[in-house]
Motif scaffolding. Structure first.
Motif, PDB file in Angstrom:
ATOM      1  N   SER A 650      23.395 125.946 -12.740  1.00  0.00           N
ATOM      2  CA  SER A 650      23.102 126.105 -12.557  1.00  0.00           C
ATOM      3  C   SER A 650      22.545 127.201 -11.555  1.00  0.00           C
ATOM      4  O   SER A 650      23.494 128.431 -11.876  1.00  0.00           O
ATOM      5  CB  SER A 650      23.933 125.371 -10.899  1.00  0.00           C
ATOM      6  N   GLU A 651      21.044 127.491 -11.053  1.00  0.00           N
ATOM      7  CA  GLU A 651      21.613 128.925 -10.379  1.00  0.00           C
ATOM      8  C   GLU A 651      22.041 129.595  -9.030  1.00  0.00           C
ATOM      9  O   GLU A 651      21.877 130.029  -8.536  1.00  0.00           O
ATOM     10  CB  GLU A 651      19.622 129.071 -10.201  1.00  0.00           C
ATOM     11  N   HIS A 652      22.549 127.677  -8.463  1.00  0.00           N
ATOM     12  CA  HIS A 652      22.927 128.426  -6.829  1.00  0.00           C
ATOM     13  C   HIS A 652      24.403 128.450  -7.174  1.00  0.00           C
ATOM     14  O   HIS A 652      25.178 127.675  -8.334  1.00  0.00           O
ATOM     15  CB  HIS A 652      22.367 127.326  -6.506  1.00  0.00           C
ATOM     16  N   PRO A 653      25.033 129.003  -6.344  1.00  0.00           N
ATOM     17  CA  PRO A 653      26.710 129.480  -6.206  1.00  0.00           C
ATOM     18  C   PRO A 653      27.132 127.996  -5.827  1.00  0.00           C
ATOM     19  O   PRO A 653      28.467 127.617  -6.539  1.00  0.00           O
ATOM     20  CB  PRO A 653      26.838 130.074  -5.319  1.00  0.00           C
ATOM     21  N   ILE A 654      26.490 126.988  -5.722  1.00  0.00           N
ATOM     22  CA  ILE A 654      27.083 125.527  -4.758  1.00  0.00           C
ATOM     23  C   ILE A 654      25.475 124.425  -5.287  1.00  0.00           C
ATOM     24  O   ILE A 654      24.443 124.683  -5.334  1.00  0.00           O
ATOM     25  CB  ILE A 654      27.432 125.310  -3.234  1.00  0.00           C
ATOM     26  N   SER A 655      26.546 123.823  -5.930  1.00  0.00           N
ATOM     27  CA  SER A 655      25.639 122.584  -6.990  1.00  0.00           C
ATOM     28  C   SER A 655      25.763 121.331  -5.871  1.00  0.00           C
ATOM     29  O   SER A 655      26.569 120.725  -5.989  1.00  0.00           O
ATOM     30  CB  SER A 655      25.501 122.436  -8.343  1.00  0.00           C
ATOM     31  N   LYS A 656      24.923 120.333  -5.760  1.00  0.00           N
ATOM     32  CA  LYS A 656      25.244 119.510  -5.554  1.00  0.00           C
ATOM     33  C   LYS A 656      24.509 118.234  -6.429  1.00  0.00           C
ATOM     34  O   LYS A 656      23.529 118.254  -7.299  1.00  0.00           O
ATOM     35  CB  LYS A 656      23.667 118.757  -4.333  1.00  0.00           C
ATOM     36  N   ILE A 657      25.882 117.350  -7.383  1.00  0.00           N
ATOM     37  CA  ILE A 657      26.004 116.396  -8.317  1.00  0.00           C
ATOM     38  C   ILE A 657      25.986 115.182  -7.576  1.00  0.00           C
ATOM     39  O   ILE A 657      26.825 115.084  -6.339  1.00  0.00           O
ATOM     40  CB  ILE A 657      27.611 117.034  -9.249  1.00  0.00           C
ATOM     41  N   MET A 658      25.124 114.043  -8.127  1.00  0.00           N
ATOM     42  CA  MET A 658      25.027 112.570  -7.785  1.00  0.00           C
ATOM     43  C   MET A 658      25.853 111.971  -8.700  1.00  0.00           C
ATOM     44  O   MET A 658      25.751 112.457  -9.929  1.00  0.00           O
ATOM     45  CB  MET A 658      23.761 112.093  -7.774  1.00  0.00           C
ATOM     46  N   ILE A 659      26.965 111.188  -8.318  1.00  0.00           N
ATOM     47  CA  ILE A 659      27.219 110.538  -9.292  1.00  0.00           C
ATOM     48  C   ILE A 659      27.481 109.434  -9.134  1.00  0.00           C
ATOM     49  O   ILE A 659      27.543 108.756  -7.654  1.00  0.00           O
ATOM     50  CB  ILE A 659      29.153 110.750  -9.760  1.00  0.00           C
TER      51      ILE A 659
END
Length: 718
Positions: A650-659
């Protein structure tokens, strides 16, 4: 006294000859034969140049009239001299000393001697030729020497041997030559560069002089002479035959001359394929390949590795080209599932969104059918049910079948669940070979292709049961009739066949395969450079070739469908995808004798249960009161859309992950991220979580305290 001295002199010469004959032993070196490949009916498919770029077809069958013609033209006293003609030598010597133009005195035997030793024309070499000519007469009969002549003689350019000349100039065998053609071939070797038939020359007059001589010698009667004299001379050289070039390449590589290729079938397939590709060219489909296998003899009887060598990239050959197989491997999953008790032909399967680790397959039309029986799932070529079935086969899956045959070499994780949808690339020949098991009681028998066994297979291998082979073929034949959509017009009036198509990602590879008791036909259409076609499909655009070919085969010889074996029984069967307390869908279905059906409580997945609950196919009460409730209550939930040890960049410090978390029972699940507190989510719903770079633990807990955990890592792209 003089006679005695003469006799002793002759005896001395003879002894000297015997001594020299031992010292300078005669070596007979013929031209290297040109590779020739024959079809099953004996017709020549191809003639290739030998290593010296020559065309040479050896023969020992020389027609008597051809022998008489050559002797009349070259050496009338051939049967009476001992290799040389002293009178001719003296006459030629006197002429050459007193005239500017030179004449020869070479007998046929001397010409053979010269052709065996290609040296410059000098007096010393002439003496050597005389010696070799006498050697030839000493060691060989007149007919043997004459046969050598006909095989060694040059006929213009790179043509050597009279059989080669008859084929290249007239496209005939020696016994089919006309008297005029025989005379022409008799005169060429005297001066092959001048008299060759693809050049304008005086050969017509030379031919007619020889014909007149044959008439005067009473070898030809008057009518034969007049007809031969009137026959025109065509100054041409025919191209070398080059039928089924890709097949012939294999035969030559295998040192095979006589082959099983059926020329009528080959030509028919070529015509159908050419016509089809002409219509598809505007849709960026430039290449095609096809194979036909005789299922009883296990021989390739027709093969086109490239339908047109003049097409874009057409010089390639699909023989060893490995491509994504699309949906063409689904029947084997169906067969394995039958043999291992996962399904019967009418068993209900669930076609809905599923995720296997982080892999989420989609159907071709990006829609879901819900509850569908196994045969219809095969007919519609649905992806989800077959990915699911293949996973449930575990160590008896498609991967193990292909790996056991050395058709794939990577480990199971390399292909993943997508192996069911064609990620295991195969060649056209290997794919067609696999399909022959449906005509051979589930057995993969060794396949002969142009003289060699494919993959060096020595023994037959039982891949599936004979009952499974029949039931699978039957399912595919029903698919061919009921689910062909616009391709139905191609199938109309064709014999009954087991039929499957496939289309790879981005429409790059179009497949169509048909099988009956007699033949397996497989077709690939696409581009050798892997370009996408303009949204063509195997069903709509490749199937026509297979159906048309089977129709024509049926007209030639009545075709038979695969025979039903013993070991299949029909009985009332609960077809429910999930067995509640009472069966909701009981029908008569076919079973393989000796195959115990798997406990469906152990086969059903949490994702499938969620689908059935959300769509009111079953209720929570039915689930709790079912025969499966005890097993399901102790089963761990399933976390999807991510997999264990997955690394996400990821290029962002916080990543939104779907599970998603799928529990077998209960409406809610409980999620814990690292050391945070559990939070509640709906069973099977999309859950979005924010994660920083680093390692993370994701846990899912159900109402019965069953917990699953997945560990992943987020890394920076920089």
């Amino acid at each position: 006294m003089k006679f005695r001295l003469l006799s002793m002199f002759i005896l001395l010469l003879f002894v000297m000859f015997l001594i020299l004959d031992k010292i300078f032993m005669l070596k007979i070196t013929m031209h290297e034969p040109s590779p020739v490949v024959y079809a099953k009916n004996g017709e020549i498919l191809t003639i290739r140049l030998n290593k010296n770029s020559q065309i040479f077809l050896p023969t020992t069958q020389i027609p008597q009239i051809l022998k008489q013609s050559v002797i009349a033209y070259e050496d009338r006293y051939f049967y009476y001299h001992f290799g040389i003609n002293p009178l001719s030598i003296m006459r030629a010597t006197f002429h050459n000393l007193t005239h500017k133009n030179r004449i020869g005195a070479s007998t046929i035997t001397m010409q053979v001697a010269r052709m065996l030793n290609q040296n410059k024309r000098t007096y010393i070499n002439k003496i050597k030729e005389i010696f070799i000519a006498i050697q030839l007469e000493w060691h060989y009969s007149k007919d043997e020497i004459l046969t050598m002549y006909f095989n060694l003689a040059p006929y213009g350019g790179n043509i050597y041997g009279v059989k080669s000349a008859a084929k290249i100039y007239f496209n005939k065998e020696l016994e089919s030559l006309s008297y005029s053609q025989i005379a022409l071939l008799s005169t060429i070797p005297k001066n092959p560069n001048k008299n060759r038939l693809d050049k304008i020359s005086d050969i017509k007059n030379v031919k007619n002089r020889l014909l007149k001589e044959l008439y005067e010698l009473k070898i030809l009667d008057k009518n034969q002479y007049l007809r031969a004299k009137a026959e025109s001379v065509q100054n041409t050289r025919l191209p070398l035959p080059n039928i089924a070039p890709n097949y012939c390449d294999i035969a030559i590589q295998n040192n095979q001359s006589k082959t099983a290729l059926d020329l009528d079938i080959q030509n028919t397939m070529q015509t159908i394929l050419n016509k089809t590709m002409q219509n598809l060219k505007s849709k960026n489909a430039n290449n095609a390949a096809a194979i036909i296998i005789d299922n009883q003899k296990m021989q390739v009887i027709s093969f086109m590795g490239s339908h047109d060598q003049n097409a874009k990239n057409g010089q390639n050959n699909a023989l060893n080209m490995r491509r994504n197989t699309g949906s063409t491997l689904k029947p084997f999953i169906y067969s394995l599932a039958l043999d291992h008790g996962l399904i019967t032909p009418k068993s209900e399967l669930i076609d809905t969104e599923i995720s296997i680790s982080n892999y989420t397959p989609q159907n071709f039309l990006n829609s879901f059918n819900g509850i569908v029986n196994a045969t219809d799932a095969l007919a519609l070529s649905l992806n989800i049910p077959f990915v699911n079935l293949n996973q449930k086969l575990e160590k008896n899956s498609l991967y193990e079948m292909l790996y056991s045959l050395d058709l794939i070499s990577e480990n199971k994780d390399f292909y993943g669940a997508s192996i069911a949808l064609g990620s295991a690339e195969l060649s056209l020949v290997n794919l067609a070979h696999l399909y022959t098991i449906y005509a051979n009681d589930g057995m993969l028998k060794p396949l002969n292709i142009a003289g060699k066994t494919l993959n060096n297979q020595k023994n037959s291998i039982q891949l599936i049961s004979n009952a499974s082979a029949y039931l699978s073929a039957k399912a595919m034949s029903e698919a061919a009739r009921s689910h062909l959509l616009q391709a139905y017009k191609y199938a109309k009036n064709s014999p009954k066949i087991a039929f499957k198509t496939g289309t790879s990602y981005l429409h790059k590879d179009l497949w169509a395969i048909g099988v009956n008791q007699n033949y397996t036909i497989a077709v690939w259409i696409g581009n050798f450079n892997s370009e996408s076609t303009d949204k063509l499909t195997g069903l709509n655009d490749a199937s026509k070739v297979v159906f048309e070919m089977f129709k024509l085969l049926d007209m030639r010889s009545k075709q038979s469908f695969i025979k039903r074996p013993n070991g299949i029984i029909t009985m009332p069967t609960c077809l429910d995808a999930f067995v509640a307390k009472e069966c909701k869908n009981e029908q008569i279905d076919e079973h393989i004798v000796g195959v115990m059906q798997k406990n469906r409580c152990e086969l059903i997945s949490a994702q499938e249960l969620n689908f059935m609950l959300k769509n009111a196919i079953i209720t929570q009460d039915e689930l709790k009161n079912s025969k499966c409730s005890e097993i399901l209550a102790s089963s761990k939930p399933q976390i999807t859309h991510i997999k264990q040890d997955q690394i996400i960049l990821s290029e962002h410090p916080i990543s939104k992950i779907m599970i998603k978390c799928h529990a077998f029972m209960g409406d809610d699940v409980y999620i814990k991220i690292d050391q945070d507190e559990y939070f509640t989510a709906k069973n099977g719903d999309d859950i979005f979580i924010d994660l920083t770079h680093g390692k993370h633990s994701i846990k899912c807990l159900d109402d019965g305290s069953n917990q699953s955990e997945v560990n992943i890592q987020i890394r920076s792209l920089r």
